[in-house]
Design a protein around this motif. Structure first.
Motif, PDB file in Angstrom:
ATOM      1  N   VAL A  57       0.865  -1.186   0.000  1.00 52.10           N
ATOM      2  CA  VAL A  57       0.000   0.000   0.000  1.00 52.10           C
ATOM      3  C   VAL A  57       0.899   1.233   0.000  1.00 52.10           C
ATOM      4  N   ILE A  58       0.821   2.011  -1.060  1.00 54.61           N
ATOM      5  CA  ILE A  58       1.683   3.177  -1.226  1.00 54.61           C
ATOM      6  C   ILE A  58       0.813   4.434  -1.206  1.00 54.61           C
ATOM      7  N   GLY A  59       1.139   5.366  -0.309  1.00 54.31           N
ATOM      8  CA  GLY A  59       0.369   6.595  -0.193  1.00 54.31           C
ATOM      9  C   GLY A  59       0.683   7.580  -1.313  1.00 54.31           C
ATOM     10  N   GLN A  60       0.112   8.757  -1.199  1.00 56.38           N
ATOM     11  CA  GLN A  60       0.309   9.794  -2.206  1.00 56.38           C
ATOM     12  C   GLN A  60       1.638  10.503  -1.969  1.00 56.38           C
ATOM     13  N   GLY A  61       2.270  10.894  -3.047  1.00 57.60           N
ATOM     14  CA  GLY A  61       3.490  11.665  -2.942  1.00 57.60           C
ATOM     15  C   GLY A  61       4.676  10.906  -2.401  1.00 57.60           C
ATOM     16  N   VAL A  62       4.643   9.580  -2.477  1.00 56.83           N
ATOM     17  CA  VAL A  62       5.762   8.763  -1.991  1.00 56.83           C
ATOM     18  C   VAL A  62       6.875   8.762  -3.036  1.00 56.83           C
ATOM     19  N   SER A  63       8.112   8.830  -2.555  1.00 58.78           N
ATOM     20  CA  SER A  63       9.276   8.786  -3.441  1.00 58.78           C
ATOM     21  C   SER A  63      10.147   7.601  -3.059  1.00 58.78           C
ATOM     22  N   VAL A  64      10.333   6.670  -3.985  1.00 58.22           N
ATOM     23  CA  VAL A  64      11.163   5.487  -3.767  1.00 58.22           C
ATOM     24  C   VAL A  64      12.359   5.581  -4.700  1.00 58.22           C
ATOM     25  N   GLY A  65      13.540   5.731  -4.132  1.00 51.83           N
ATOM     26  CA  GLY A  65      14.745   5.913  -4.923  1.00 51.83           C
ATOM     27  C   GLY A  65      15.268   4.620  -5.508  1.00 51.83           C
ATOM     28  N   PRO A  66      16.441   4.663  -6.121  1.00 47.19           N
ATOM     29  CA  PRO A  66      17.001   3.474  -6.777  1.00 47.19           C
ATOM     30  C   PRO A  66      17.341   2.360  -5.793  1.00 47.19           C
ATOM     31  N   PHE A  67      17.198   1.125  -6.263  1.00 48.12           N
ATOM     32  CA  PHE A  67      17.648  -0.081  -5.564  1.00 48.12           C
ATOM     33  C   PHE A  67      17.013  -0.252  -4.183  1.00 48.12           C
ATOM     34  N   CYS A  68      15.769   0.167  -4.038  1.00 47.02           N
ATOM     35  CA  CYS A  68      15.006  -0.049  -2.805  1.00 47.02           C
ATOM     36  C   CYS A  68      14.101  -1.260  -2.981  1.00 47.02           C
ATOM     37  N   SER A  69      13.547  -1.744  -1.851  1.00 52.06           N
ATOM     38  CA  SER A  69      12.557  -2.811  -1.929  1.00 52.06           C
ATOM     39  C   SER A  69      11.482  -2.570  -0.878  1.00 52.06           C
ATOM     40  N   VAL A  70      10.245  -2.921  -1.227  1.00 52.22           N
ATOM     41  CA  VAL A  70       9.088  -2.762  -0.343  1.00 52.22           C
ATOM     42  C   VAL A  70       8.307  -4.070  -0.396  1.00 52.22           C
ATOM     43  N   SER A  71       8.034  -4.656   0.766  1.00 55.76           N
ATOM     44  CA  SER A  71       7.418  -5.981   0.826  1.00 55.76           C
ATOM     45  C   SER A  71       5.930  -5.928   0.516  1.00 55.76           C
ATOM     46  N   SER A  72       5.360  -7.107   0.374  1.00 58.59           N
ATOM     47  CA  SER A  72       3.951  -7.218  -0.031  1.00 58.59           C
ATOM     48  C   SER A  72       2.992  -6.719   1.033  1.00 58.59           C
ATOM     49  N   SER A  73       3.358  -6.839   2.309  1.00 63.70           N
ATOM     50  CA  SER A  73       2.455  -6.440   3.397  1.00 63.70           C
ATOM     51  C   SER A  73       2.832  -5.103   4.015  1.00 63.70           C
TER      52      SER A  73
END
Length: 339
Positions: A57-73
């Protein structure tokens, strides 16, 4: 050039009323447009090299830079920023406007959860919400961490989840946790504390509010640090530190009241005088060897003036709580003469 020299100054120029109203209209439109843009959420950005699970679940205005990871939950609140090489694992929730600096790791794939409040910063290469180092932890047990709002957790800090399903590690609001600190399993941290670099808290340590540790401070498991206390640099604290007090030493001893901290936090001169008088009667009595510690506490509690001062009562209660069942008592003190 002659025209420029002969023209009227700007202050004397007359603007026609119709033009003046048009200018005001367009100025108002510009202000409304600027306000609309400021209230419009920024678009979410995810770098192509990052791995964000589609179920996250990703909110508004989120910034994810290079080579990051975000899990399913995982859940990322509005305005969160993940700098390059930061990771969110397991059942982890980030509140709004949280920042993960480069290399930061939050959460773990073990059962349980990590909940981070709003406006928190996780420093470079910090590890927050991972499995504890308690050998009594049973594989498969749920473990938990809850962090409040407005905390600044600096570089290379580690914060561990609880060691059992019936407990949790808790950090309150507005704490500054400097570089290379460690907060072990099942600790309870209050609000507005400052932990200087390399402060190490063992398991089940309780820290109240406005506690300040100097660098390289070590606190034994199950100890309690009372509000407005100060721990000197390099101290090894193996017993409780009562409210308002200052300790220091390789085996920390009481060194008086934290007068500087009390003054900064707005304690009145009358309150500080009362605390000083009570401290002298308890820890610096001339006949300390003739009268037991319990008797000195009782004397202050029954004192006509001191016994009715709320700050003194809080200090006495903090001392008594440290001698309750299964507590560790308070740090050692010397029977100094008040003279």
């Amino acid at each position: 050039m002659s025209w420029f020299l002969k023209r009227k100054p700007f202050s004397t120029l007359q603007i026609p009323p119709s033009l003046f109203h048009q200018l005001r209209f367009f100025s108002r439109l510009e202000q409304e447009h600027s306000l609309h843009l400021s209230n419009t959420p920024k678009p979410t950005f995810i770098h192509p090299s990052s791995i964000v699970h589609p179920n996250a679940v990703i909110g508004q205005g989120v910034s994810v830079g290079p080579f990051c990871s975000v899990s399913s939950s995982a859940k990322l609140g509005n305005g969160c920023q993940l700098y390059p090489g930061s990771h969110v694992f397991g059942s982890t929730e980030l509140g709004d406007n949280c920042v993960l600096m480069t290399g930061a790791v939050v959460g773990d794939d073990y059962p349980g959860y990590t909940i981070i409040g709003n406006n928190n910063t996780i420093g470079y290469h910090s590890v927050v919400g991972v499995k504890c180092q308690d050998l009594k932890y049973k594989q498969g047990d749920e473990c938990f961490l809850e962090v409040g709002d407005n905390n600044d957790i600096r570089e290379h800090t580690s914060v561990h989840r609880s060691s059992k399903t019936t407990d949790k590690t808790v950090i309150g609001d507005s704490n500054l946790i400097m570089g290379s600190c460690h907060i072990a399993h099942d600790c309870k941290i209050g609000n507005n504390n400052i932990f200087a670099n390399n402060t190490l808290l063992a398991g089940h340590v309780e820290v109240e509010d406005y506690v300040h540790t100097a660098g390289a401070t070590v606190v034994h498991q199950f100890c309690r640090l009372g509000s407005f206390s100060f721990l000197g640099g390099g101290s090894v604290v193996s017993q409780d530190v009562p409210k308002y007090m200052m300790v220091a030493g390789e085996r920390a001893e009481l060194r008086g009241l934290n007068i500087v901290g009390l003054t900064r936090r707005g304690f009145s001169d009358a309150e500080i005088r009362s605390l000083r008088a009570a401290y002298r009667k308890i820890f610096m009595s001339v006949d300390a060897n003739a009268v037991s510690f319990e008797e000195r506490l009782t004397e202050v509690e029954q004192h006509e003036e001191l016994g009715h001062v709320p700050a003194v009562h809080a200090m006495l209660q903090s001392i008594r709580n440290s001698f309750a069942d299964k507590r560790r008592g308070i740090c050692k003190f010397r029977h100094w003469s008040s003279s």
